[in-house]
Design an enzyme around this catalytic site. Structure first.
Site, PDB file in Angstrom:
ATOM      1  N   VAL A   1      23.471  47.928  70.911  1.00 42.92           N
ATOM      2  CA  VAL A   1      24.120  46.615  70.937  1.00 42.92           C
ATOM      3  C   VAL A   1      25.272  46.544  71.930  1.00 42.92           C
ATOM      4  O   VAL A   1      25.790  45.456  72.187  1.00 42.92           O
ATOM      5  CB  VAL A   1      24.645  46.211  69.538  1.00 42.92           C
ATOM      6  CG1 VAL A   1      23.504  46.017  68.567  1.00 42.92           C
ATOM      7  CG2 VAL A   1      25.666  47.206  69.009  1.00 42.92           C
ATOM      8  N   TYR A   2      25.699  47.676  72.468  1.00 45.07           N
ATOM      9  CA  TYR A   2      26.795  47.642  73.423  1.00 45.07           C
ATOM     10  C   TYR A   2      26.330  46.974  74.712  1.00 45.07           C
ATOM     11  O   TYR A   2      25.477  47.493  75.429  1.00 45.07           O
ATOM     12  CB  TYR A   2      27.303  49.048  73.734  1.00 45.07           C
ATOM     13  CG  TYR A   2      27.984  49.776  72.588  1.00 45.07           C
ATOM     14  CD1 TYR A   2      28.222  49.154  71.357  1.00 45.07           C
ATOM     15  CD2 TYR A   2      28.388  51.092  72.731  1.00 45.07           C
ATOM     16  CE1 TYR A   2      28.844  49.825  70.326  1.00 45.07           C
ATOM     17  CE2 TYR A   2      29.011  51.776  71.696  1.00 45.07           C
ATOM     18  CZ  TYR A   2      29.239  51.140  70.494  1.00 45.07           C
ATOM     19  OH  TYR A   2      29.853  51.813  69.471  1.00 45.07           O
ATOM     20  N   SER A   3      26.886  45.808  74.975  1.00 43.65           N
ATOM     21  CA  SER A   3      26.539  45.031  76.175  1.00 43.65           C
ATOM     22  C   SER A   3      25.036  44.797  76.286  1.00 43.65           C
ATOM     23  O   SER A   3      24.446  44.871  77.364  1.00 43.65           O
ATOM     24  CB  SER A   3      27.066  45.724  77.445  1.00 43.65           C
ATOM     25  OG  SER A   3      28.468  45.692  77.480  1.00 43.65           O
ATOM     26  N   ASP A   4      24.400  44.522  75.147  1.00 41.67           N
ATOM     27  CA  ASP A   4      22.955  44.213  75.117  1.00 41.67           C
ATOM     28  C   ASP A   4      22.127  45.298  75.794  1.00 41.67           C
ATOM     29  O   ASP A   4      21.165  45.010  76.523  1.00 41.67           O
ATOM     30  CB  ASP A   4      22.677  42.861  75.783  1.00 41.67           C
ATOM     31  CG  ASP A   4      23.290  41.699  75.011  1.00 41.67           C
ATOM     32  OD1 ASP A   4      23.352  41.777  73.777  1.00 41.67           O
ATOM     33  OD2 ASP A   4      23.732  40.727  75.652  1.00 41.67           O
ATOM     34  N   GLY A   5      22.480  46.544  75.563  1.00 47.81           N
ATOM     35  CA  GLY A   5      21.724  47.658  76.131  1.00 47.81           C
ATOM     36  C   GLY A   5      22.239  48.150  77.461  1.00 47.81           C
ATOM     37  O   GLY A   5      21.834  49.222  77.924  1.00 47.81           O
TER      38      GLY A   5
END
Length: 353
Positions: free
Chosen positions: A61-65
């Site tokens: 989920v960090y920066s949408d991958g």
């Protein structure tokens, strides 16, 4: 760099790990954390490895991958020098299998993480949150399949309550499934709830703590002081609502003592706050983040030395809070306390974890 056993496992991890939440910079929350691109990430990885920091933590989920993608590029060609820690389970979309830890979701999440990282295995894979809708047996069985397939080496959890973790450990033992050896938790001088139940559980069951947000969501950097406005460049302007709440007076009381000890030691406020954590029971690794080289080098200075017992005691006193029920009687009433002595008294003075 000191290396410690990760819970009841054979894996040794550095006392400080690098958190790649600043890599990528997509979205409101992670854009405020940092916008580190591949070139900058390579430089930060270089510095970390030179200091003996070999484990790098991220999540889908960090920066949408994008965090996993940037980390994968930054470690390209030196995969054998690093440990990759990543997480899955929080929502990444609106589809029926875009959240949680069901069998299809876990298989999809692991394969996606491996693709983004450009890796063939993940060293420490953690469930980012407890999924009440999926039977624990299904979760553990799937993780077992992924371990046997060689895609995962060790498994752990993040942000679990005591009963959720203990029930999972009991079911794993009953069915011969992989056992969680790590719990990624919030723990700091202004957030000591971990000590009430999760720390005794970890000590008893051999679960190593991987500490996230060790500087109290950016509050223990040395830039926040009593009677002063929030610094203009602080990410708290945009992200305070996303993180753990902290009472201002308690924060200032802790910072006052950190300032005193900084004057005594010549260390920065952030280094002292991190070093306090390195001396706590069950802590296997403290995850440090950095938006730039200066921040990283400062945080790396938290290792290789120790606060005195007196300094630790002063920080303990300044940061203490009343435990929630049913824990406070065991700390405040003599009869309860005799039956359950403080955890610190059960740990060897020179213990590394």
């Amino acid at each position: 760099m000191e290396y410690r056993q990760l819970g009841a496992s054979g894996l040794k991890v550095p006392a400080l790990s690098f958190g790649a939440g600043t890599f990528g910079g997509r979205g409101e929350l992670f854009g405020a954390w940092g916008t580190t691109d591949v070139a900058e990430a390579r430089r930060l990885v270089d510095i970390a490895l030179d200091a003996g920091v070999t484990m790098f933590d991220t999540a889908d989920v960090y920066s949408d991958g994008a965090s996993e993608e940037v980390l994968g590029q930054a470690i390209k060609g030196r995969r054998d020098q690093v440990l990759i820690s990543t997480k899955a389970g929080l929502p990444t979309g609106d589809g029926p299998h875009d959240a949680g830890t069901s069998r299809p979701r876990l298989i999809q999440a692991v394969d996606g993480a491996l693709r983004r990282l450009g890796a063939d295995h993940i060293d420490v894979f953690q469930l980012h949150a407890f999924d009440a809708a999926t039977p624990i047996e299904e979760v553990l069985s799937t993780l077992g399949d992924l371990v046997r397939a060689g895609k995962l080496r060790y498994v752990g959890v993040s942000n679990f309550s005591g009963w959720q973790l203990m029930k999972s450990l009991a079911i794993a033992e009953r069915h011969g499934c992989p056992r969680y050896v790590a719990h990624q938790v919030y723990y700091s001088l202004v957030g000591r709830d971990y000590e009430w139940e999760l720390m005794p559980l970890a000590l008893d069951q051999g679960v190593g703590a991987l500490v996230w947000s060790p500087l109290g969501w950016g509050r223990l950097t040395g830039r926040i002081r009593r009677g002063r406005p929030l610094p203009e460049g602080s990410r708290l302007h945009r992200t305070a609502a996303y993180g753990p709440p902290v009472d201002d007076e308690r924060l200032y009381a802790v910072v006052d003592v950190l300032d005193e000890i900084s004057g005594e030691t010549g260390r920065t406020v952030a280094q002292i706050a991190l070093n306090w954590l390195l001396q706590r029971p069950t802590v296997a690794s403290v995850i440090i983040g950095a938006r730039n080289e200066e921040q990283l080098r400062e945080n790396l200075g938290a290792a290789g030395w120790s606060l005195t017992r007196d300094q630790v005691a002063r920080l303990d006193a300044a940061s203490a809070t009343t435990a929630a029920y049913p824990y406070y009687p065991y700390r405040s009433q003599e009869g309860f306390a005799r039956l359950n002595p403080p955890i610190e008294s059960r740990i060897p003075v020179d213990s590394a974890s």
